[in-house]
Write an enzyme that holds these catalytic residues in place. Sequence first.
Site, PDB file in Angstrom:
ATOM      1  N   GLU A  27     -53.374  42.095 129.078  1.00  0.00           N
ATOM      2  CA  GLU A  27     -52.207  41.549 129.779  1.00  0.00           C
ATOM      3  C   GLU A  27     -51.901  40.161 129.224  1.00  0.00           C
ATOM      4  O   GLU A  27     -52.806  39.461 128.754  1.00  0.00           O
ATOM      5  CB  GLU A  27     -52.501  41.468 131.278  1.00  0.00           C
ATOM      6  N   ASN A  72     -49.659  42.388 136.585  1.00  0.00           N
ATOM      7  CA  ASN A  72     -48.639  41.643 137.330  1.00  0.00           C
ATOM      8  C   ASN A  72     -47.596  41.019 136.413  1.00  0.00           C
ATOM      9  O   ASN A  72     -46.429  40.863 136.787  1.00  0.00           O
ATOM     10  CB  ASN A  72     -49.305  40.548 138.175  1.00  0.00           C
ATOM     11  N   ASN A 172     -46.140  48.447 137.688  1.00  0.00           N
ATOM     12  CA  ASN A 172     -47.501  48.052 138.014  1.00  0.00           C
ATOM     13  C   ASN A 172     -47.601  47.627 139.476  1.00  0.00           C
ATOM     14  O   ASN A 172     -46.828  46.776 139.929  1.00  0.00           O
ATOM     15  CB  ASN A 172     -47.950  46.876 137.129  1.00  0.00           C
ATOM     16  N   GLU A 173     -48.505  48.240 140.216  1.00  0.00           N
ATOM     17  CA  GLU A 173     -48.831  47.833 141.595  1.00  0.00           C
ATOM     18  C   GLU A 173     -47.587  47.528 142.421  1.00  0.00           C
ATOM     19  O   GLU A 173     -47.532  46.536 143.150  1.00  0.00           O
ATOM     20  CB  GLU A 173     -49.769  46.623 141.578  1.00  0.00           C
ATOM     21  N   TYR A 244     -61.343  47.292 141.913  1.00  0.00           N
ATOM     22  CA  TYR A 244     -62.230  46.205 141.498  1.00  0.00           C
ATOM     23  C   TYR A 244     -63.348  46.078 142.514  1.00  0.00           C
ATOM     24  O   TYR A 244     -63.134  46.242 143.720  1.00  0.00           O
ATOM     25  CB  TYR A 244     -61.464  44.880 141.407  1.00  0.00           C
ATOM     26  N   GLU A 292     -56.891  50.283 135.938  1.00  0.00           N
ATOM     27  CA  GLU A 292     -57.593  49.007 136.088  1.00  0.00           C
ATOM     28  C   GLU A 292     -58.868  49.252 136.876  1.00  0.00           C
ATOM     29  O   GLU A 292     -58.821  49.751 138.001  1.00  0.00           O
ATOM     30  CB  GLU A 292     -56.733  47.959 136.809  1.00  0.00           C
ATOM     31  N   GLN A 363     -60.286  43.398 132.045  1.00  0.00           N
ATOM     32  CA  GLN A 363     -59.491  43.604 130.844  1.00  0.00           C
ATOM     33  C   GLN A 363     -60.397  43.626 129.629  1.00  0.00           C
ATOM     34  O   GLN A 363     -61.622  43.654 129.770  1.00  0.00           O
ATOM     35  CB  GLN A 363     -58.425  42.527 130.746  1.00  0.00           C
TER      36      GLN A 363
END
Length: 510
Positions: A27, A72, A172-173, A244, A292, A363
């Site tokens: 990212e 993000n 994304n999200e 996560y 992720e 990442q």
Amino acid sequence: MKKVSYYYDNHFKIGDVNENLYSSFIEHLGRAVYSGIYEPGHEKADEDGFRTDAMEVIKDLKLGLVRYPGGNFVSNYDWKDGIGPKENRPKRMEFAWSSVETNQFGIDDFCRWAKKAGIEPMIAVNLGTGSVKSAAELVEYCNHPGGTYWSDLRIKNGSKEPYNIKYWCLGNEMEGTWQAGHLSAEDYAKKACEAAKLMKWVDKDIKLVACGSSYEMLPTYMDWDRIVLKELYPYVDYISTHNYNMNTNQGTSNFLASYKQLDDHIKNTERVLDYVKAKNKEEKDIKICLDEWNVWNFQDIKLDSLDDLQGLTTFEVTSAEKWEEAPAILEEKYSLLDALTVGGLAITLINNADRVKIACLAQLINVIAPITTQRNGGVLKQSTYYPFSMVSNYGRGTVLKPSVNGASYKCDFGELPLVEAATVYDKESDEIRVFALNCNQDEDTELDLQFNGFGDRKISKQFVLSGDDLELRNTFESPDNVTVKEKDLSNCDGTKVVLPKLSWNVLIIK
């Protein structure tokens, strides 16, 4: 000594490992790009400014895909800022991480880097502040041979041949209020449907990933997937989810058992997929893209309350001021305990290989990453590099389904076997590879492996990740504090083996 037994039969299988199960993510965040994979002027930079020292370490991971450019970041990113002559590219405020984006690295640069690194790109489009037309134009820029405005501009910018990018993420999200251009499930479904339609008009062969529920703490968790899939099911090939795991004083047992939390998380996504497939009377199967996943301990993010995580307030990053260029943020320093936990999470990925076909360690470099670089300096493999590298190099083939008996332990996720394992059979080499996490904190554990239908077998190699100090970390001064070591198997009895306490192991069985 306590004992755990795993029984396997060659007729009982979970599924085949997809090569994209071992993928990653870059990212425009912190130093992931600038001074991570790209640093013009570095003594080991090539003619494109790509760090060849970092690239060689990345190549050893044998990655399938790398997701780009966010995260993000993508929800307030205009890809057109990152193309053309670099002296003409604008500097922009990057709202997601309160940084300044120089746009010196863009889609052309990433595709050139990916080709050199032997990696297939997976590109996320901006469905936050971006338009569906801009998403389709990006597909045109990347995949159309020529003869149109955007494809001809790609050629003018130095890439005559199309990139032929196969995998595309529809945002994304987008369920998160922290996301620029956040949408409700209903509104996202409408926008993503239109984007998918236009993008496939440009290239009918692309594969699309819909935004699924990211985090269990959100009130929309799973409902989001149900609503989105009701509309998007015919258009997409994958649904994403994120996960996560954080070591927040819950104790070693619970942190090590993060593999169970991830397994439950994946199973929840499976249940929604199965429900919508039956409800809509669909025939095709949509697979899971865990684009992720990692251990993330928020070492330089100040959290005043859970409101920070839900986007109701803003993150306070303690290692940088606002509006810096490529600040050194989210640069986790991973411990041996973190590496053991990552190894456990990788075991869960393998054991869900029938439904999870893409998984991106988030990442790849500098930002919550297994690899760290110094500006104008060297490259370091963090502790978490080793379990990820081992599963990527050895964890390919058919996953076998076990029956498990033996000693167990109790944690917040229930009563679990002392040894959590995943096993793959590689037909080409006729090898069985077992990945085993020994959660016994007090003593070594005997692992008894029994295989029916595979002929006579013997453990030929054992690689071990362990140590007395769970807080030990690799540094540029001491880069081998935490690494995988091969163990002497002179006392090994066939397919019985002793696993050191608190260890992650790879067993090669011939």
